[in-house]
Design a protein around this motif. Structure first.
Motif, PDB file in Angstrom:
ATOM      1  N   SER A  90     -22.699  29.959 -16.257  1.00  0.00           N
ATOM      2  CA  SER A  90     -21.897  30.550 -15.212  1.00  0.00           C
ATOM      3  C   SER A  90     -20.838  29.598 -14.425  1.00  0.00           C
ATOM      4  O   SER A  90     -20.131  29.698 -13.842  1.00  0.00           O
ATOM      5  N   GLU A  91     -21.779  28.517 -13.940  1.00  0.00           N
ATOM      6  CA  GLU A  91     -21.328  27.443 -12.828  1.00  0.00           C
ATOM      7  C   GLU A  91     -20.335  26.706 -13.662  1.00  0.00           C
ATOM      8  O   GLU A  91     -19.208  26.486 -13.172  1.00  0.00           O
ATOM      9  N   GLU A  92     -20.725  26.249 -14.815  1.00  0.00           N
ATOM     10  CA  GLU A  92     -19.445  25.587 -15.888  1.00  0.00           C
ATOM     11  C   GLU A  92     -18.277  26.352 -16.083  1.00  0.00           C
ATOM     12  O   GLU A  92     -17.288  26.009 -15.791  1.00  0.00           O
ATOM     13  N   THR A  93     -18.874  27.833 -16.435  1.00  0.00           N
ATOM     14  CA  THR A  93     -17.330  28.441 -16.573  1.00  0.00           C
ATOM     15  C   THR A  93     -16.585  28.901 -15.456  1.00  0.00           C
ATOM     16  O   THR A  93     -15.319  28.910 -15.491  1.00  0.00           O
ATOM     17  N   LEU A  94     -17.303  29.020 -14.191  1.00  0.00           N
ATOM     18  CA  LEU A  94     -16.434  28.999 -12.952  1.00  0.00           C
ATOM     19  C   LEU A  94     -15.608  27.943 -12.714  1.00  0.00           C
ATOM     20  O   LEU A  94     -14.338  28.111 -12.310  1.00  0.00           O
ATOM     21  N   GLU A  95     -16.147  26.858 -13.035  1.00  0.00           N
ATOM     22  CA  GLU A  95     -15.456  25.504 -12.796  1.00  0.00           C
ATOM     23  C   GLU A  95     -13.964  25.704 -13.540  1.00  0.00           C
ATOM     24  O   GLU A  95     -12.966  25.217 -13.230  1.00  0.00           O
ATOM     25  N   TRP A  96     -14.374  26.069 -15.125  1.00  0.00           N
ATOM     26  CA  TRP A  96     -13.342  26.119 -16.055  1.00  0.00           C
ATOM     27  C   TRP A  96     -12.334  27.127 -15.312  1.00  0.00           C
ATOM     28  O   TRP A  96     -10.912  27.069 -15.578  1.00  0.00           O
ATOM     29  N   VAL A  97     -12.727  28.331 -15.136  1.00  0.00           N
ATOM     30  CA  VAL A  97     -11.717  29.419 -14.562  1.00  0.00           C
ATOM     31  C   VAL A  97     -11.131  28.762 -13.271  1.00  0.00           C
ATOM     32  O   VAL A  97      -9.753  29.008 -13.215  1.00  0.00           O
ATOM     33  N   HIS A  98     -11.514  28.298 -12.480  1.00  0.00           N
ATOM     34  CA  HIS A  98     -10.991  27.634 -11.070  1.00  0.00           C
ATOM     35  C   HIS A  98      -9.853  26.431 -11.684  1.00  0.00           C
ATOM     36  O   HIS A  98      -8.811  26.302 -11.116  1.00  0.00           O
ATOM     37  N   GLY A  99     -10.175  25.695 -12.776  1.00  0.00           N
ATOM     38  CA  GLY A  99      -9.085  24.766 -13.092  1.00  0.00           C
ATOM     39  C   GLY A  99      -7.900  25.527 -13.814  1.00  0.00           C
ATOM     40  O   GLY A  99      -6.827  24.992 -13.576  1.00  0.00           O
ATOM     41  N   ILE A 100      -7.950  26.536 -14.508  1.00  0.00           N
ATOM     42  CA  ILE A 100      -6.801  27.562 -14.921  1.00  0.00           C
ATOM     43  C   ILE A 100      -6.315  27.906 -13.741  1.00  0.00           C
ATOM     44  O   ILE A 100      -4.994  28.370 -13.791  1.00  0.00           O
ATOM     45  N   PHE A 101      -7.118  28.462 -12.839  1.00  0.00           N
ATOM     46  CA  PHE A 101      -6.419  29.413 -11.678  1.00  0.00           C
ATOM     47  C   PHE A 101      -6.849  28.937 -10.365  1.00  0.00           C
ATOM     48  O   PHE A 101      -7.788  29.295  -9.610  1.00  0.00           O
ATOM     49  N   PRO A 102      -6.263  27.740  -9.808  1.00  0.00           N
ATOM     50  CA  PRO A 102      -6.568  27.084  -8.641  1.00  0.00           C
ATOM     51  C   PRO A 102      -6.699  28.230  -7.512  1.00  0.00           C
ATOM     52  O   PRO A 102      -7.258  28.110  -6.637  1.00  0.00           O
ATOM     53  N   ARG A 103      -5.689  28.969  -7.622  1.00  0.00           N
ATOM     54  CA  ARG A 103      -5.468  29.991  -6.427  1.00  0.00           C
ATOM     55  C   ARG A 103      -6.700  30.683  -6.261  1.00  0.00           C
ATOM     56  O   ARG A 103      -7.017  31.362  -4.883  1.00  0.00           O
ATOM     57  N   LEU A 104      -7.457  31.124  -7.309  1.00  0.00           N
ATOM     58  CA  LEU A 104      -8.584  31.891  -6.906  1.00  0.00           C
ATOM     59  C   LEU A 104      -9.740  31.242  -6.325  1.00  0.00           C
ATOM     60  O   LEU A 104     -10.419  31.902  -5.634  1.00  0.00           O
ATOM     61  N   GLU A 105      -9.683  30.007  -6.559  1.00  0.00           N
ATOM     62  CA  GLU A 105     -10.909  29.076  -5.852  1.00  0.00           C
ATOM     63  C   GLU A 105     -10.246  28.997  -4.400  1.00  0.00           C
ATOM     64  O   GLU A 105     -11.128  29.102  -3.453  1.00  0.00           O
ATOM     65  N   GLU A 106      -8.931  28.943  -3.926  1.00  0.00           N
ATOM     66  CA  GLU A 106      -8.517  29.029  -2.608  1.00  0.00           C
ATOM     67  C   GLU A 106      -8.878  30.329  -2.130  1.00  0.00           C
ATOM     68  O   GLU A 106      -9.075  30.374  -0.881  1.00  0.00           O
ATOM     69  N   ARG A 107      -8.805  31.350  -2.792  1.00  0.00           N
ATOM     70  CA  ARG A 107      -8.832  32.799  -2.472  1.00  0.00           C
ATOM     71  C   ARG A 107     -10.351  33.339  -2.489  1.00  0.00           C
ATOM     72  O   ARG A 107     -10.720  34.190  -2.279  1.00  0.00           O
ATOM     73  N   SER A 108     -11.199  32.311  -2.724  1.00  0.00           N
ATOM     74  CA  SER A 108     -12.588  32.852  -3.116  1.00  0.00           C
ATOM     75  C   SER A 108     -13.434  33.560  -2.223  1.00  0.00           C
ATOM     76  O   SER A 108     -14.041  34.707  -2.405  1.00  0.00           O
ATOM     77  N   GLY A 109     -13.342  33.406  -0.810  1.00  0.00           N
ATOM     78  CA  GLY A 109     -13.731  34.414   0.105  1.00  0.00           C
ATOM     79  C   GLY A 109     -13.187  35.420   0.573  1.00  0.00           C
ATOM     80  O   GLY A 109     -13.509  36.624   1.401  1.00  0.00           O
ATOM     81  N   GLN A 110     -11.837  35.842  -0.067  1.00  0.00           N
ATOM     82  CA  GLN A 110     -10.986  36.814   0.358  1.00  0.00           C
ATOM     83  C   GLN A 110     -11.294  38.200  -0.184  1.00  0.00           C
ATOM     84  O   GLN A 110     -11.637  38.084  -1.595  1.00  0.00           O
ATOM     85  N   LEU A 111     -11.017  39.319   0.318  1.00  0.00           N
ATOM     86  CA  LEU A 111     -11.264  40.464  -0.464  1.00  0.00           C
ATOM     87  C   LEU A 111     -10.191  40.702  -1.452  1.00  0.00           C
ATOM     88  O   LEU A 111      -8.948  40.316  -1.430  1.00  0.00           O
ATOM     89  N   ALA A 112     -10.744  41.093  -2.778  1.00  0.00           N
ATOM     90  CA  ALA A 112      -9.723  41.237  -3.765  1.00  0.00           C
ATOM     91  C   ALA A 112      -8.419  42.046  -3.633  1.00  0.00           C
ATOM     92  O   ALA A 112      -7.326  41.844  -4.114  1.00  0.00           O
ATOM     93  N   GLY A 113      -8.487  42.958  -2.835  1.00  0.00           N
ATOM     94  CA  GLY A 113      -7.613  44.087  -2.732  1.00  0.00           C
ATOM     95  C   GLY A 113      -6.546  43.282  -1.899  1.00  0.00           C
ATOM     96  O   GLY A 113      -5.484  44.083  -1.591  1.00  0.00           O
ATOM     97  N   ASN A 114      -6.755  42.234  -1.168  1.00  0.00           N
ATOM     98  CA  ASN A 114      -5.648  41.701  -0.235  1.00  0.00           C
ATOM     99  C   ASN A 114      -4.698  40.711  -0.962  1.00  0.00           C
ATOM    100  O   ASN A 114      -3.862  40.050  -0.545  1.00  0.00           O
ATOM    101  N   LEU A 115      -5.157  40.440  -2.404  1.00  0.00           N
ATOM    102  CA  LEU A 115      -4.385  39.648  -3.156  1.00  0.00           C
ATOM    103  C   LEU A 115      -3.046  40.210  -3.630  1.00  0.00           C
ATOM    104  O   LEU A 115      -2.948  41.510  -3.751  1.00  0.00           O
ATOM    105  N   SER A 116      -2.194  39.371  -3.903  1.00  0.00           N
ATOM    106  CA  SER A 116      -0.866  39.913  -4.723  1.00  0.00           C
ATOM    107  C   SER A 116      -1.371  40.545  -5.927  1.00  0.00           C
ATOM    108  O   SER A 116      -2.009  40.315  -6.491  1.00  0.00           O
TER     109      SER A 116
END
Length: 234
Positions: A110-136
């Protein structure tokens, strides 16, 4: 890879699919087009085990998936990005992604996959601690795709990923799907955005009233006169 044969399914007494045949080969992007109410979401739900099939077979790499629970379908390598995203709005972005890695095979890396996902979607890493309902809306769609990728699928099913998004975000999502495919994940893309879907995919099917009525290479479908009038607005 994915082989669906003579698939019949529905809800209660209402039949929604009639003898549907389709394949997705290893490394392919295949799109499924059709109007509202054609049965596209029912097809996704039947393949992923969210509803029981009435008749027919679903196989992934020769392994039978017909009528097994959805969590076991996911363990075999199929992940779904549902219509409407269906993220968990009261959970953080990080926790939504962690939910995607619930199966044993995915948890191990999971840690390796998470790094891959963050590479695809840097915005998700930036918003990591934010509530998902507050995303655009676009960020929520990124999260829905990222959550599915956390399951380490070999086949990704997407149900109307461009729905409700601004054109610039639609373009970004389709480019991301191209990158995901190039990383080795096959894709079955259910879409009403026919031109973008066919330009992305190698092959396509058209579903009408629960039946496959047209299929072929994307280049052929883009030149099909009936399809151009009915779905492409040309």
């Amino acid at each position: 890879m994915l082989e669906v044969r003579d698939l019949v399914a529905g809800y209660g007494q209402a039949q929604a699919l009639w003898e549907v045949d389709l394949t997705v080969d290893d490394g392919e992007i295949v799109t499924m087009l059709g109007p509202n109410g054609a049965g596209k979401s029912t097809l996704v739900n039947a393949i992923s085990g969210l509803i029981a099939t009435w008749r027919g077979t679903v196989e992934l790499d020769g392994r039978g998936l017909t009528d097994i629970p959805s969590h076991r379908v996911a363990e075999q390598g199929i992940a779904v990005v549902p219509e409407g995203r269906r993220i968990f709005p009261e959970m953080t972005v990080a926790d939504n992604l962690a939910v995607g890695a619930y199966n044993k095979r995915a948890r191990e890396t999971s840690e390796e996959t998470l790094e891959w996902v963050h590479g695809i979607f840097p915005r998700l890493e930036e918003r990591s601690g934010q509530l998902a309902g507050n995303l655009s809306g676009g960020e929520q769609q990124m999260l829905a795709i990222g959550r599915a990728l956390m399951a380490k699928p070999s086949l990704l099913l997407l149900d109307e990923p461009s729905l409700g998004l601004a054109p610039i975000m639609v373009e970004a999502i389709f480019e991301v799907l191209r990158q995901i495919n190039e990383s080795g994940v096959s894709i079955l893309l259910v879409e009403q955005n026919a031109i973008d879907a066919l330009n992305l995919a190698t092959r396509g099917y058209v579903l009408e009233e629960g039946r496959i009525v047209i299929e072929g290479a994307s280049s052929e479908l883009l030149e099909n006169e009936a399809l151009r009038k009915a779905y492409l607005g040309l």
